[in-house]
Each structure stands twice: as C-alpha cells, then as structure tokens.
Enzyme design. Structure first.
Site, short mmCIF file in Angstrom:
data_model
loop_
_atom_site.label_atom_id
_atom_site.label_comp_id
_atom_site.label_asym_id
_atom_site.label_seq_id
_atom_site.Cartn_x
_atom_site.Cartn_y
_atom_site.Cartn_z
N GLU A 2 -8.18 -9.25 -11.62
CA GLU A 2 -8.13 -8.82 -10.21
C GLU A 2 -9.54 -8.71 -9.63
OE1 GLU A 2 -5.36 -8.76 -8.64
OE2 GLU A 2 -3.74 -8.15 -9.99
N HIS A 54 3.92 -13.97 -10.80
CA HIS A 54 5.18 -13.21 -10.86
C HIS A 54 6.27 -14.03 -11.52
CE1 HIS A 54 3.99 -10.25 -7.41
NE2 HIS A 54 3.64 -9.81 -8.60
N LYS A 96 0.03 0.78 -1.08
CA LYS A 96 1.32 0.21 -1.51
C LYS A 96 1.86 1.07 -2.63
CE LYS A 96 1.06 -4.71 -0.45
NZ LYS A 96 0.99 -6.07 -1.01
N ARG A 114 -3.95 -9.56 4.47
CA ARG A 114 -3.70 -8.83 3.21
C ARG A 114 -3.00 -9.71 2.19
NH1 ARG A 114 -2.07 -2.49 2.28
NH2 ARG A 114 -2.03 -2.63 0.02
N ASN A 146 -3.02 -11.70 -2.82
CA ASN A 146 -2.03 -12.16 -3.80
C ASN A 146 -2.36 -13.53 -4.39
OD1 ASN A 146 -0.24 -9.96 -3.76
ND2 ASN A 146 0.51 -10.62 -1.77
N ARG A 155 9.99 13.76 3.46
CA ARG A 155 9.55 12.70 4.40
C ARG A 155 8.03 12.48 4.40
NH1 ARG A 155 13.54 15.27 7.54
NH2 ARG A 155 15.49 14.12 7.41
N HIS A 164 -0.66 -14.72 -7.55
CA HIS A 164 0.42 -13.78 -7.84
C HIS A 164 1.81 -14.42 -7.76
CE1 HIS A 164 -2.81 -10.92 -7.63
NE2 HIS A 164 -2.02 -9.87 -7.72
N HIS A 191 0.39 -8.02 -16.21
CA HIS A 191 0.28 -8.52 -14.83
C HIS A 191 -1.02 -9.33 -14.65
CE1 HIS A 191 0.62 -8.53 -10.48
NE2 HIS A 191 -0.57 -7.99 -10.39
N GLU A 210 0.37 -5.82 5.75
CA GLU A 210 0.45 -7.19 5.25
C GLU A 210 1.20 -8.14 6.19
OE1 GLU A 210 0.78 -7.59 0.95
OE2 GLU A 210 1.81 -9.50 1.24
N LYS A 252 -11.45 -4.67 -1.19
CA LYS A 252 -10.04 -4.30 -0.93
C LYS A 252 -9.94 -3.46 0.34
CE LYS A 252 -5.58 -3.27 -2.16
NZ LYS A 252 -4.58 -3.17 -3.17
#
Ligand code: NAD
Ligand code: GLY
Length: 360
Positions: free
Chosen positions: A182, A249, A140, A238, A242, A118, A245, A262, A234, A224
C-alpha cells in the site's frame, strides 16, 4: 513526532506520527469527549500494547473489549459484541471508542462508533503498517458479508489517529510486506518522488529502520489525507487509491479470504494493472520492470495464483464496488506517479493481460 491535519472543516482531525507515543496522555485527552472510553482490541495485540495505551487514560472510566483475532471475525456478529458491551455498561452519547490494532479492529470499531446512538467519537491507534498508512485515515469503516468483502459499512471520520511506529517492531515480516504494497501504491498513483525514494530505501524499510519507517508512514498518510480531503465519499479521485485492488479482490475471493493477505493480493493486482497500462500504451516495459522489482524486493507476489483463469477473474471483478451500470472500472497508470480510472476497456487488451499472467 510529526503531525498532519486531515481537513474536513469542523470534522478535521490530526494524525500524530512518532516513536513511543502510544502512552502520551496529551495526544488522547483533547479528542475524548466525555468520561467514558471503550478500548477495542484483539487477543494478539492486547498482551503487547493494551496496558501501555490504558496508562495514558488515567482519570477516565475505561472499558475494554478484546475480540478474536482474524479477518474471519470482521462481521456483524462481532460488532454486535461491541454494541452489547456499550449498552450493558451504559455508555452514553459522549463515549469515545478507541481502536487499538490493525485494519480489522479499526474498521469494526469505526463502524460501531458510526452506528452506536447514531454516531459517537472514536480514535484510531493503528498497529500494523497497513493500518498506519491506509485504513486508519479517511473514515471508511465496516464489516464483511458472506456475499462480499467490506459490503456493509459507513463513512465515519475518526477524531484523531495516533501512530506509534514502535508498534511495528512486533509485526510479522509478512504483515510488514503487505503494508509496503500500500505504501508503494501512493508512489505509483500520485507521488513519483516518493516512488523513487522507496526504490532507494527499500532495504532500510525491510530492515525496519525506525527513522525510515516513520518517514514512509508520514509520506503515505500525507498522500492519503490529500486524496480523501478532496473526495471523502469516493465519487472521483479517491477511487485511485484502489490501484490493483479490483484484480486483488478477485484473487482474495478465489483463494479464500485470509489465504492471501490483502497486501499480497494488491501486489499481484498492481502488476496486472501495470501490464494493462502498458498494453494501453501508457507505461513502458521498463516502468513495469521497476514496479515488479520493487514489489519483489519486498517479497510480495508479482503474479496471481496460476490456477486462476480469465473467467475466475471476470466473475469476481464484476462484483467490485467500482462497477457502475454493470461496467467494469479499473484504476490504471498513465505514467509512474499518475493514475486514472477507466471504464470501457478493450476486452482484447484485458484478455491479453489475463493470458500473460495465466501462461507464466
Ligand atoms: P489485521 O488487522 O488482520 O492485522 C494483521 C495481523 O497482525 C493480525 O493478526 C493482528 O492481530 C496482528 N497485529 C496487529 N498489529 C500487530 C503488532 N503491532 N504486532 C504484532 N501483530 C500485530 O490486518 P491489516 O492488514 O492491518 O488490515 C486488513 C483489514 O483492513 C482488511 O479487513 C481490509 O479490508 C481493511 N482495510 C480497510 C481500509 C479502510 O480504508 N478502512 C483500507 C485498507 C484495508
Ligand atoms: N483504502 C481505500 C480508501 O480508503 O479509499
């Protein structure tokens, strides 16, 4: 060496950025909880940097997990290999995982750390530019699912991020460029001064001038950190990280993961977002040209594959994690250095953007 602090109250952590710091014991020891450590890396990075890193961990009980390299291995089955090893070697709750590698290793190691008993401690030691400026900061973590990229995961902040910019010396050119997409993103979404600095120094960065690379990493991490501190999970700002993105994607998914990096897909996606922002009346033609010129200097694609139709885009974009109640939400630019998230975008304008890129 420079240090940034990511402020999450009792879960705050440092980002150390410097040249040749990979084997500095004093950067690791304050963040290792017990005596057990598992270093997770892959078969490309291990021969380059594993020995140097472990030389900083004298006195600890060290286990090593060397995974197969590649985005296609970023999946539950690979994370289970990490769990198997942790259990077989009887790691307890005070164990510390160390991720040595790019975003793939960082995301999987962080996810394993989030789940094992956990939640245990982990340290990010990113070795790609993309991981140094983006994925190692902000917590993330996760893996891909056959039905969607990064769809299984958890927010789990690292205990420290140790960035040795010397590791970029061995990074292939294509990967360096993907990371620069980025870096440019931070300038575009919230730091116009940084965007101008990048315009002035891009040749130095491409020539891998270590001082300038370290500065670009520092300014990216600072941006960041400031964003994720405000919005860890997010629910707001946040999402602006993206930029490009959602289009990107769709490109990655249509081309097959791994065929476009990417950062390459983000670059083409950023141009599509810039084009749409101009059609919204926010960016000028000159602004769009500045973005295109900077991305092109990095040898990054400035348009999507010509084979992709508006339908291809829409089918994939609607699967984006930012979609709310079936409505597409896109990150757009109000001006160079100011981003916003918009839903309910006029379909006529969106189609004009698709057509503009389809016909080129
Ligand atoms: P990657 O981890 O696949 O690394 C790219 C390639 O470079 C790999 O072959 C790797 O083995 C190799 N490599 C790494 N460091 C090297 C070095 N110093 N010298 C030589 N080769 C080296 O790719 P990436 O671009 O680092 O990361 C992409 C991943 O990051 C994606 O899975 C993406 O979803 C994820 N990501 C996560 C976040 C986040 O916030 N968690 C943000 C952005 C991207
Ligand atoms: N890479 C986007 C984020 O961390 O939110």
């Amino acid at each position: 060496m420079k240090t940034l602090n990511v402020d999450f109250s009792e879960r705050s952590y440092p980002i150390y950025i410097g040249q040749g710091i990979l084997d500095t014991p004093a950067l690791y020891t304050p963040h290792i909880k017990g005596q057990q450590v598992l270093v997770v890396t892959n078969n490309t990075i291990a021969p380059l940097y594993l020995e140097k890193l472990t030389s900083a961990l004298d006195g600890y009980s060290i286990s090593i997990s060397i995974l197969a390299d590649g985005e296609q291995h970023k999946k539950m089955a690979t994370v289970e290999l990490i769990f198997d090893q942790l259990l077989e070697e009887r790691h307890n709750r005070t164990t510390t995982l160390i991720a040595l590698g790019g975003g793939v290793i960082g995301d999987m190691t962080g996810f394993a750390a989030a789940c094992y008993q956990r939640g245990v401690a982990f340290i990010q030691v990113p070795t790609t530019l993309l991981a140094q400026v983006d994925s190692s900061v902000g917590g993330k973590t996760g893996v891909n699912h056959p039905l969607g990229k990064n769809m299984i995961g958890a927010f789990h902040q690292p205990n420290a991020v140790i960035i040795d910019t010397d590791t970029l010396d061995t990074l292939p050119d294509k990967e360096l460029s993907a990371g620069l997409a980025e870096v440019i993103k931070y300038g575009l979404i919230r730091d116009p001064g940084f965007f101008e600095w990048l315009e002035g120094n891009i040749e130095r960065l491409l020539a891998r001038d270590s001082e300038y690379l370290a500065e670009a990493v520092y300014r990216s991490c600072k941006n960041k950190a400031e964003v994720v501190e405000q919005d860890e999970l997010e629910s707001g700002v946040r999402a602006t990280l993206n930029l490009g993105h959602t289009f990107g994607h769709a490109i990655e998914a249509c081309q097959g993961y791994g065929n476009w990096l990417h950062g390459e897909a983000v670059s083409a996606g950023t141009m599509m977002a810039a084009d749409l922002s101009r059609r919204m009346g926010w960016l000028s033609h000159g602004d769009v040209q500045r973005i295109k010129s900077l991305l092109a200097k990095c040898d990054l694609p400035t348009k999507p594959p010509s084979t992709m139709s508006p339908d291809d885009f829409m089918q994939k974009m609607i699967l984006d994690k930012k979609v709310l109640d079936g409505k597409l939400r896109l990150v757009l630019l109000k001006s160079l250095g100011v981003a916003c998230v918009r839903s309910g975008i006029d379909p006529v304008l969106l189609n004009e953007t698709f057509s503009a890129f389809e016909s080129r």
